[in-house]
Structure formats: structure tokens, C-alpha cells
Design a protein around this motif. Structure first.
Motif, PDB file in Angstrom:
ATOM      1  N   ARG A 127       0.835  -1.207   0.000  1.00 35.12           N
ATOM      2  CA  ARG A 127       0.000   0.000   0.000  1.00 35.12           C
ATOM      3  C   ARG A 127       0.867   1.252   0.000  1.00 35.12           C
ATOM      4  N   PRO A 128       0.402   2.308  -0.669  1.00 33.03           N
ATOM      5  CA  PRO A 128       1.206   3.539  -0.766  1.00 33.03           C
ATOM      6  C   PRO A 128       1.327   4.261   0.560  1.00 33.03           C
ATOM      7  N   ARG A 129       2.471   4.909   0.747  1.00 36.43           N
ATOM      8  CA  ARG A 129       2.730   5.709   1.945  1.00 36.43           C
ATOM      9  C   ARG A 129       2.478   7.193   1.670  1.00 36.43           C
ATOM     10  N   LEU A 130       2.127   7.509   0.423  1.00 34.93           N
ATOM     11  CA  LEU A 130       1.824   8.880   0.023  1.00 34.93           C
ATOM     12  C   LEU A 130       0.481   8.898  -0.683  1.00 34.93           C
ATOM     13  N   ASN A 131      -0.169  10.064  -0.719  1.00 34.25           N
ATOM     14  CA  ASN A 131      -1.402  10.157  -1.485  1.00 34.25           C
ATOM     15  C   ASN A 131      -1.100  10.097  -2.985  1.00 34.25           C
ATOM     16  N   GLU A 132      -2.144   9.948  -3.769  1.00 36.34           N
ATOM     17  CA  GLU A 132      -1.967   9.722  -5.205  1.00 36.34           C
ATOM     18  C   GLU A 132      -1.254  10.883  -5.897  1.00 36.34           C
ATOM     19  N   THR A 133      -1.578  12.104  -5.511  1.00 36.57           N
ATOM     20  CA  THR A 133      -0.966  13.275  -6.146  1.00 36.57           C
ATOM     21  C   THR A 133       0.542  13.291  -5.934  1.00 36.57           C
ATOM     22  N   ARG A 134       0.966  13.188  -4.693  1.00 32.39           N
ATOM     23  CA  ARG A 134       2.393  13.230  -4.377  1.00 32.39           C
ATOM     24  C   ARG A 134       3.135  12.056  -5.018  1.00 32.39           C
ATOM     25  N   ARG A 135       2.531  10.898  -4.923  1.00 27.66           N
ATOM     26  CA  ARG A 135       3.168   9.688  -5.478  1.00 27.66           C
ATOM     27  C   ARG A 135       3.358   9.809  -6.987  1.00 27.66           C
ATOM     28  N   SER A 136       2.334  10.236  -7.688  1.00 27.50           N
ATOM     29  CA  SER A 136       2.388  10.317  -9.150  1.00 27.50           C
ATOM     30  C   SER A 136       3.382  11.375  -9.626  1.00 27.50           C
ATOM     31  N   LEU A 137       3.396  12.523  -8.949  1.00 27.86           N
ATOM     32  CA  LEU A 137       4.336  13.577  -9.328  1.00 27.86           C
ATOM     33  C   LEU A 137       5.778  13.140  -9.065  1.00 27.86           C
ATOM     34  N   GLY A 138       6.007  12.463  -7.960  1.00 30.75           N
ATOM     35  CA  GLY A 138       7.348  11.960  -7.673  1.00 30.75           C
ATOM     36  C   GLY A 138       7.805  10.929  -8.682  1.00 30.75           C
ATOM     37  N   LEU A 139       6.921  10.029  -9.059  1.00 33.89           N
ATOM     38  CA  LEU A 139       7.264   9.017 -10.062  1.00 33.89           C
ATOM     39  C   LEU A 139       7.565   9.657 -11.410  1.00 33.89           C
ATOM     40  N   ALA A 140       6.768  10.664 -11.775  1.00 31.56           N
ATOM     41  CA  ALA A 140       7.011  11.359 -13.046  1.00 31.56           C
ATOM     42  C   ALA A 140       8.377  12.031 -13.044  1.00 31.56           C
ATOM     43  N   ARG A 146       0.622  -8.639  -8.416  1.00 28.34           N
ATOM     44  CA  ARG A 146      -0.704  -8.047  -8.211  1.00 28.34           C
ATOM     45  C   ARG A 146      -1.479  -8.873  -7.195  1.00 28.34           C
ATOM     46  N   GLU A 147      -2.161  -8.172  -6.301  1.00 27.77           N
ATOM     47  CA  GLU A 147      -2.924  -8.873  -5.259  1.00 27.77           C
ATOM     48  C   GLU A 147      -4.189  -8.103  -4.932  1.00 27.77           C
ATOM     49  N   GLN A 148      -5.299  -8.827  -4.811  1.00 29.34           N
ATOM     50  CA  GLN A 148      -6.555  -8.223  -4.386  1.00 29.34           C
ATOM     51  C   GLN A 148      -6.688  -8.414  -2.891  1.00 29.34           C
ATOM     52  N   GLN A 149      -6.926  -7.319  -2.175  1.00 29.96           N
ATOM     53  CA  GLN A 149      -7.082  -7.378  -0.726  1.00 29.96           C
ATOM     54  C   GLN A 149      -8.503  -7.009  -0.360  1.00 29.96           C
ATOM     55  N   ARG A 150      -9.100  -7.823   0.514  1.00 31.80           N
ATOM     56  CA  ARG A 150     -10.477  -7.573   0.926  1.00 31.80           C
ATOM     57  C   ARG A 150     -10.511  -6.465   1.973  1.00 31.80           C
ATOM     58  N   ARG A 151     -11.420  -5.520   1.772  1.00 27.37           N
ATOM     59  CA  ARG A 151     -11.607  -4.426   2.718  1.00 27.37           C
ATOM     60  C   ARG A 151     -12.955  -4.587   3.405  1.00 27.37           C
ATOM     61  N   ARG A 157     -17.127  -5.885   2.262  1.00 27.59           N
ATOM     62  CA  ARG A 157     -16.879  -6.787   1.136  1.00 27.59           C
ATOM     63  C   ARG A 157     -16.243  -6.111  -0.065  1.00 27.59           C
ATOM     64  N   GLN A 158     -15.679  -4.941   0.145  1.00 27.16           N
ATOM     65  CA  GLN A 158     -14.979  -4.260  -0.934  1.00 27.16           C
ATOM     66  C   GLN A 158     -13.563  -4.815  -1.050  1.00 27.16           C
ATOM     67  N   THR A 159     -13.037  -4.764  -2.259  1.00 28.05           N
ATOM     68  CA  THR A 159     -11.665  -5.215  -2.479  1.00 28.05           C
ATOM     69  C   THR A 159     -10.857  -4.094  -3.123  1.00 28.05           C
ATOM     70  N   THR A 160      -9.582  -4.123  -2.882  1.00 30.30           N
ATOM     71  CA  THR A 160      -8.679  -3.154  -3.503  1.00 30.30           C
ATOM     72  C   THR A 160      -7.493  -3.898  -4.083  1.00 30.30           C
ATOM     73  N   VAL A 161      -6.933  -3.367  -5.148  1.00 30.70           N
ATOM     74  CA  VAL A 161      -5.788  -3.997  -5.797  1.00 30.70           C
ATOM     75  C   VAL A 161      -4.517  -3.297  -5.339  1.00 30.70           C
ATOM     76  N   VAL A 162      -3.543  -4.092  -4.917  1.00 27.55           N
ATOM     77  CA  VAL A 162      -2.236  -3.558  -4.556  1.00 27.55           C
ATOM     78  C   VAL A 162      -1.172  -4.355  -5.302  1.00 27.55           C
ATOM     79  N   TYR A 163       0.019  -3.803  -5.348  1.00 26.54           N
ATOM     80  CA  TYR A 163       1.151  -4.481  -5.979  1.00 26.54           C
ATOM     81  C   TYR A 163       2.228  -4.664  -4.918  1.00 26.54           C
TER      82      TYR A 163
END
Length: 222
Positions: free
Chosen positions: A32-45, A121-126, A129-135
Motif C-alpha cells: 500500500r502507498p505511503r503517500l497520497n496519489e498526487t504526491r506519489r504520481s508527481l514523484g514518479l514522473a 498483483r494482489e486483491q485485498q479484501r476491505r 466486502r470491498q476489495t482493492t488492488v495492490v502491488y
């Protein structure tokens, strides 16, 4: 490849700079990410553009991105990004390219890491009954050591800190994760980074960090 952060073994040999950033900003066990999507995506770019700077394909001058070598990089992801930049008929502001690449940075990186066999890739149950995909890293122990190695590099454990390591730390700082990475060494490490990163060779590395930091602040103020 990222210089200086060597922990031996094949994992280290297969990491590119943006791969390193991805590993550092994700939890080694859960993925799971340690940063929010905005920060993570800008850093990766920023990291993806930094790879092309370090390979000699790009230079940033007066805040614009220029091509210095059109020879296709060996890495398929870097090759695709360079093609996109070459396709433009004029130079663009570095923030334009960071924002453009940030839109697809997460997908770009998970694709590259999956192809390299570094994550799965892994699906984690939340709840409800919701699931989320993580790597998740295929080797959590190796992934756990990446931020530790960066901290040691900034402390001079391996001798003078190399510019790729300095740039990586700069992106971690620009996206707000430096205190968590450096822990009790945060004040000294941040001071060291503030002193040396503006003197980066090539200077384009510092330009990229400045651009990422500005975009993080701008998007979170909007």
C-alpha cells in the motif's frame, strides 16, 4: 540504474531510479502507498524524467526540457517516454512534462515492475466486502531495506553521496516522505540535502526536484 544504493543480489541490479522511488513510497509488506496519489504520481514522473537526464537523453535549461540524444534507451519505458518528448515540435516547461507523465505514472510503473518480476498483483479484501488492488514486492525483505539504504547513503555510509542518490532523496523530500525515511536523522539529512542538491551535476536533477516540489504545493493548495 541507481548508483550507491547497493545491497547485493539480483534485486538491486534490476532497480532503476523510478523503481527505487516506487519501492520507497510503498509499504514493503502490504504494497500500500505511503503517500497520497498526487504526491506519489508527481514523484514518479520526476523520477522517470530523471532517468533520461542521467542517461544523457535530456537536459533541463531555463526550466525547459530539451533532447540531447535521440538514441533509444534500452529500457522500454524510458524509450516510450523519450519518443513522446521527441514527438513534440518545441521545448516545453519541465512542469508541463511532469504533470503529463504524472497522469499515467502509477500505471506505467506497475507495468514495468510487473514485467521485471519485482512486484505481484494482489486483491485485498476491505470492509463491506470491498476489495482493492495492490502491488506487493515479491521480496519484502529487499524492499524494506531500500529506504534504510537511502538513509545510510545520505549519512555518508558509502562515501560521498552520489548524485542519483541525492536526486532520489530530493524527490522523497519534495513529496513529503523524507521525515519518515530519515527518522531521527531527519534534521541532519535535510540540511545535507539542502546544501548539496542545488549543486547537482547535472543541474537538471535539481531543476526536476524543484518542479516536483512546486507542483505538489500547487495541487494541494488548489
Amino acid at each position: 540504474m541507481t548508483a550507491g544504493l547497493s545491497d547485493g543480489g539480483r534485486w538491486s541490479d534490476r532497480l532503476h531510479l523510478a523503481d527505487d522511488f516506487w519501492v520507497i513510497v510503498h509499504n514493503a509488506d502490504s504494497g500500500r502507498p505511503r503517500l497520497n496519489e498526487t504526491r506519489r504520481s508527481l514523484g514518479l514522473a520526476g523520477a522517470l524524467l530523471g532517468e533520461l537526464v542521467l542517461s544523457g537523453h535530456l537536459v533541463i535549461h531555463d526550466r525547459n526540457v530539451y533532447i540531447t540524444d535521440v538514441t533509444p534507451p534500452v529500457d522500454a519505458t524510458s524509450h516510450l517516454i523519450l519518443e513522446q518528448i521527441v514527438a513534440e515540435s518545441q521545448a516545453h516547461h519541465v512542469q508541463v512534462w511532469v504533470k503529463f507523465l504524472a497522469d499515467s505514472a502509477a500505471a506505467t510503473m506497475t507495468d514495468r515492475l510487473m514485467r521485471a518480476g519485482l512486484v505481484e498483483r494482489e486483491q485485498q479484501r476491505r470492509r463491506l466486502r470491498q476489495t482493492t488492488v495492490v502491488y506487493r514486492p515479491v521480496d519484502p525483505n529487499r524492499a524494506y531495506w531500500r529506504p534504510v539504504l537511502l538513509r545510510q547513503a545520505l549519512a555518508g555510509r558509502y562515501g560521498p553521496t552520489g548524485w542519483p542518490d541525492m536526486f532520489l532523496a530530493g524527490l522523497v523530500e519534495a513529496t513529503g516522505l523524507l521525515p519518515a525515511v530519515l527518522q531521527e536523522d531527519h534534521a541532519a539529512g535535510r540540511s545535507y540535502l539542502a546544501h548539496w542538491l542545488p549543486r547537482a551535476d547535472p543541474p537538471s536533477l535539481n531543476e526536476l526536484v524543484v518542479a516536483v516540489r512546486a507542483l505538489v504545493g500547487h495541487r494541494e493548495e488548489a
